[in-house]
Design a protein around this motif. Sequence first.
Motif, PDB file in Angstrom:
ATOM      1  N   ASN A  30      -6.399   5.339   5.225  1.00 23.14           N
ATOM      2  CA  ASN A  30      -6.029   4.074   4.600  1.00 23.14           C
ATOM      3  C   ASN A  30      -5.169   3.271   5.572  1.00 23.14           C
ATOM      4  OD1 ASN A  30      -3.654   2.676   2.704  1.00 23.14           O
ATOM      5  ND2 ASN A  30      -5.711   2.452   1.878  1.00 23.14           N
ATOM      6  N   TRP A  32      -2.876   0.148   6.374  1.00 26.16           N
ATOM      7  CA  TRP A  32      -2.023  -0.661   5.505  1.00 26.16           C
ATOM      8  C   TRP A  32      -0.883  -1.309   6.288  1.00 26.16           C
ATOM      9  CZ3 TRP A  32       3.225   0.481   4.273  1.00 26.16           C
ATOM     10  CH2 TRP A  32       3.705   1.665   4.876  1.00 26.16           C
ATOM     11  N   CYS A  39      -1.627  -3.333  -0.639  1.00 25.21           N
ATOM     12  CA  CYS A  39      -1.350  -2.052   0.021  1.00 25.21           C
ATOM     13  C   CYS A  39      -0.209  -1.343  -0.702  1.00 25.21           C
ATOM     14  CB  CYS A  39      -0.913  -2.265   1.470  1.00 25.21           C
ATOM     15  SG  CYS A  39      -2.144  -3.039   2.528  1.00 25.21           S
ATOM     16  N   GLU A  42      -1.297   0.035  -4.076  1.00 26.17           N
ATOM     17  CA  GLU A  42      -2.158   1.219  -4.141  1.00 26.17           C
ATOM     18  C   GLU A  42      -1.485   2.475  -3.607  1.00 26.17           C
ATOM     19  OE1 GLU A  42      -5.925   1.206  -2.028  1.00 26.17           O
ATOM     20  OE2 GLU A  42      -4.995   0.632  -0.157  1.00 26.17           O
ATOM     21  N   THR A 105     -10.022   1.091   3.880  1.00 22.16           N
ATOM     22  CA  THR A 105     -10.047   2.530   3.686  1.00 22.16           C
ATOM     23  C   THR A 105     -11.358   3.088   4.218  1.00 22.16           C
ATOM     24  OG1 THR A 105      -8.652   2.268   1.739  1.00 22.16           O
ATOM     25  CG2 THR A 105      -9.816   4.348   1.952  1.00 22.16           C
ATOM     26  N   HIS A 118     -14.205   0.871   2.748  1.00 23.50           N
ATOM     27  CA  HIS A 118     -13.880   0.028   1.598  1.00 23.50           C
ATOM     28  C   HIS A 118     -12.857  -1.011   2.041  1.00 23.50           C
ATOM     29  CE1 HIS A 118     -13.342  -0.831  -2.718  1.00 23.50           C
ATOM     30  NE2 HIS A 118     -12.107  -1.107  -2.361  1.00 23.50           N
ATOM     31  N   TYR A 121      -8.165  -3.970  -1.834  1.00 26.24           N
ATOM     32  CA  TYR A 121      -7.844  -3.126  -2.974  1.00 26.24           C
ATOM     33  C   TYR A 121      -7.658  -4.008  -4.192  1.00 26.24           C
ATOM     34  CZ  TYR A 121      -5.460  -0.542  -6.534  1.00 26.24           C
ATOM     35  OH  TYR A 121      -5.146  -0.009  -7.756  1.00 26.24           O
ATOM     36  N   LYS A 122      -8.329  -3.641  -5.283  1.00 29.19           N
ATOM     37  CA  LYS A 122      -8.022  -4.251  -6.568  1.00 29.19           C
ATOM     38  C   LYS A 122      -7.929  -3.130  -7.587  1.00 29.19           C
ATOM     39  CE  LYS A 122     -12.870  -5.517  -7.454  1.00 29.19           C
ATOM     40  NZ  LYS A 122     -13.385  -4.660  -6.379  1.00 29.19           N
ATOM     41  N   ASP A 125     -10.116   0.312  -8.084  1.00 29.17           N
ATOM     42  CA  ASP A 125     -10.758   0.844  -6.875  1.00 29.17           C
ATOM     43  C   ASP A 125     -10.463   2.330  -6.686  1.00 29.17           C
ATOM     44  OD1 ASP A 125     -11.938  -1.551  -6.242  1.00 29.17           O
ATOM     45  OD2 ASP A 125     -10.612  -2.026  -4.566  1.00 29.17           O
ATOM     46  N   GLU A 126      -9.312   2.780  -7.210  1.00 25.80           N
ATOM     47  CA  GLU A 126      -8.970   4.199  -7.029  1.00 25.80           C
ATOM     48  C   GLU A 126     -10.010   5.120  -7.681  1.00 25.80           C
ATOM     49  OE1 GLU A 126      -6.518   2.562 -10.459  1.00 25.80           O
ATOM     50  OE2 GLU A 126      -7.049   1.903  -8.436  1.00 25.80           O
ATOM     51  N   TYR A 129     -12.647   5.513  -5.136  1.00 22.22           N
ATOM     52  CA  TYR A 129     -12.191   6.449  -4.106  1.00 22.22           C
ATOM     53  C   TYR A 129     -12.419   7.883  -4.576  1.00 22.22           C
ATOM     54  CZ  TYR A 129      -9.343   2.481  -2.300  1.00 22.22           C
ATOM     55  OH  TYR A 129      -8.889   1.291  -1.827  1.00 22.22           O
TER      56      TYR A 129
END
Length: 139
Positions: A30, A32, A39, A42, A105, A118, A121-122, A125-126, A129
């Motif tokens: 990731n 960031w 960032c 997440e 990511t 990827h 991030y919104k 999204d996790e 992942y």
Amino acid sequence: APAAPDFALPARDGGEVRLSELKGQVVMINFWATWCGPCRQEMPLLQQIHAKYEPLGFTMLGVNVEPDSVAAQNWLKGMPVTFPILFDTDSAVAGSFGVEGMPSTVFVDRKGQVRYVHRGYKPGDEAKYADMIRSLVKE
């Protein structure tokens, strides 16, 4: 799938992490920066993913891309992450993966191949992942 470009970067704990030494693991990298709101949003979720999947042969790497690591070091003091945080101060590693925006990511499979990148991030999204990790650790 393309081979992930190898790299060695200094880690927050004072050591160094080399990607090729993690072959055989699924690796989520990731990229960031502290100035990037998503960032920061997440990061606690990345910690949860790390804690959940590490026993399955999974490694999370957080790569900070700021020229000066001080802001990252300071911000991380209030953020209990236990996975390695690496410092890519000239963004050379980010560039080698074709990363432009933050966060980005990269998922690397057990053979050391880049399987998925990827961007951004919104919230939610996790879950993507987690799906990606679950499928890669089964290979």
